[in-house]
Design a protein around this motif. Sequence first.
Motif, PDB file in Angstrom:
ATOM      1  N   ALA A  15       0.834  -1.208   0.000  1.00  0.00           N
ATOM      2  CA  ALA A  15       0.000   0.000   0.000  1.00  0.00           C
ATOM      3  C   ALA A  15       0.867   1.255   0.000  1.00  0.00           C
ATOM      4  O   ALA A  15       0.581   2.229  -0.705  1.00  0.00           O
ATOM      5  N   GLY A  16       1.947   1.229   0.802  1.00  0.00           N
ATOM      6  CA  GLY A  16       2.861   2.363   0.833  1.00  0.00           C
ATOM      7  C   GLY A  16       3.510   2.615  -0.514  1.00  0.00           C
ATOM      8  O   GLY A  16       3.661   3.768  -0.944  1.00  0.00           O
TER       9      GLY A  16
ATOM     10  N   THR B 164      -6.609   5.533 -10.534  1.00  0.00           N
ATOM     11  CA  THR B 164      -7.823   4.813 -10.949  1.00  0.00           C
ATOM     12  C   THR B 164      -7.822   3.389 -10.411  1.00  0.00           C
ATOM     13  O   THR B 164      -8.519   2.527 -10.928  1.00  0.00           O
ATOM     14  N   LEU B 165      -7.039   3.145  -9.378  1.00  0.00           N
ATOM     15  CA  LEU B 165      -6.849   1.790  -8.877  1.00  0.00           C
ATOM     16  C   LEU B 165      -8.136   1.179  -8.331  1.00  0.00           C
ATOM     17  O   LEU B 165      -8.432   0.005  -8.557  1.00  0.00           O
TER      18      LEU B 165
ATOM     19  N   ILE C 147      -5.528   4.981  -4.429  1.00  0.00           N
ATOM     20  CA  ILE C 147      -5.433   4.578  -3.031  1.00  0.00           C
ATOM     21  C   ILE C 147      -5.230   5.793  -2.121  1.00  0.00           C
ATOM     22  O   ILE C 147      -5.725   5.825  -0.990  1.00  0.00           O
ATOM     23  N   MET C 148      -4.539   6.818  -2.616  1.00  0.00           N
ATOM     24  CA  MET C 148      -4.385   8.036  -1.813  1.00  0.00           C
ATOM     25  C   MET C 148      -5.733   8.673  -1.504  1.00  0.00           C
ATOM     26  O   MET C 148      -5.926   9.241  -0.423  1.00  0.00           O
ATOM     27  N   ASP C 149      -6.667   8.582  -2.444  1.00  0.00           N
ATOM     28  CA  ASP C 149      -7.989   9.154  -2.225  1.00  0.00           C
ATOM     29  C   ASP C 149      -8.739   8.450  -1.105  1.00  0.00           C
ATOM     30  O   ASP C 149      -9.656   9.004  -0.510  1.00  0.00           O
ATOM     31  N   ARG C 150      -8.366   7.220  -0.815  1.00  0.00           N
ATOM     32  CA  ARG C 150      -9.050   6.431   0.215  1.00  0.00           C
ATOM     33  C   ARG C 150      -8.343   6.457   1.559  1.00  0.00           C
ATOM     34  O   ARG C 150      -8.970   6.202   2.590  1.00  0.00           O
TER      35      ARG C 150
END
Length: 283
Positions: A52-53, A241-242, A249-252
């Motif tokens: 994730a990082g 757009t993952l 993922i940054m948006d989440r």
Amino acid sequence: MSRDDTSGTEPEKPAGPSNLVTRVVSALVLAPLFLFVVWYGSWLFLVVIAVAGLLVLDEWSRITHSRDFVALFAAFGLVAAVAGVWWSSNFYAAMFIVDTMIIVGLLSLLSGRPPWIALGVLYAGLPVIALSALRLGDNGLWAVAVVVALTWATDIAAYFVGRTLGGPKLWPAVSPKKTWSGAIGGLAGGALAAWAVSMISGIGAPLVVALVALPLSVASQLGDLAESALKRHFGVKDSGTLIPGHGGIMDRVDGLLAATVAAYAIGLAASGGGDPSLGLAMQ
């Protein structure tokens, strides 16, 4: 978590029914998987958090136009730091992240570009180290459950309270839809979620844990705003757009990243430099 971000260069698009269904399906699939990883802990948690990082770092480098050999070096540093949490100590792992930040910053400057990737190392690396250190502690499952629960509750409560009550905008230049009523609602929701985790688990004093959750909820909302400011600065609507219906993922995880670092710092201070998961419970 940026539910209401809009780019400074792209028109706002309302979320239609199909997009809402996509968001819900994605959440129903990913949330249980993530919770299983949190529950399992151990090496699986570290591997997933490290990946994730790396994804966060990749999206950061894409947004800031820093995808090159320097970003690859930064990715290597992040993975090595996570391995350090497992085999060595949290302190040395954090220092490795700071050293990596300095090195990639210098490399960027020498190549004639702004050192955005250096900030990306901190943005992706410190939360990964903090979250890993919390989970590996004696109260690790509880500590991560508190941080995740209050972050999700903050996001959800802020969204619905803000939509229901409206009122003055929180920071319209960065995130036009966020309101002060939503921010206060998110604060209350985060504290309530932390209180509930403490009550159900029997760990920590529920009222104290709820009070500790307040600055963590503030950190979560600041993390959300910080990512919004970064995207607006670079004219980007979504970090990627993952995740279908959600963006990158940054948006989440923008709020979770900031709340995790704050939780680690509070836990470390409360434990006198010992186990941050115990300090977070004020035990």
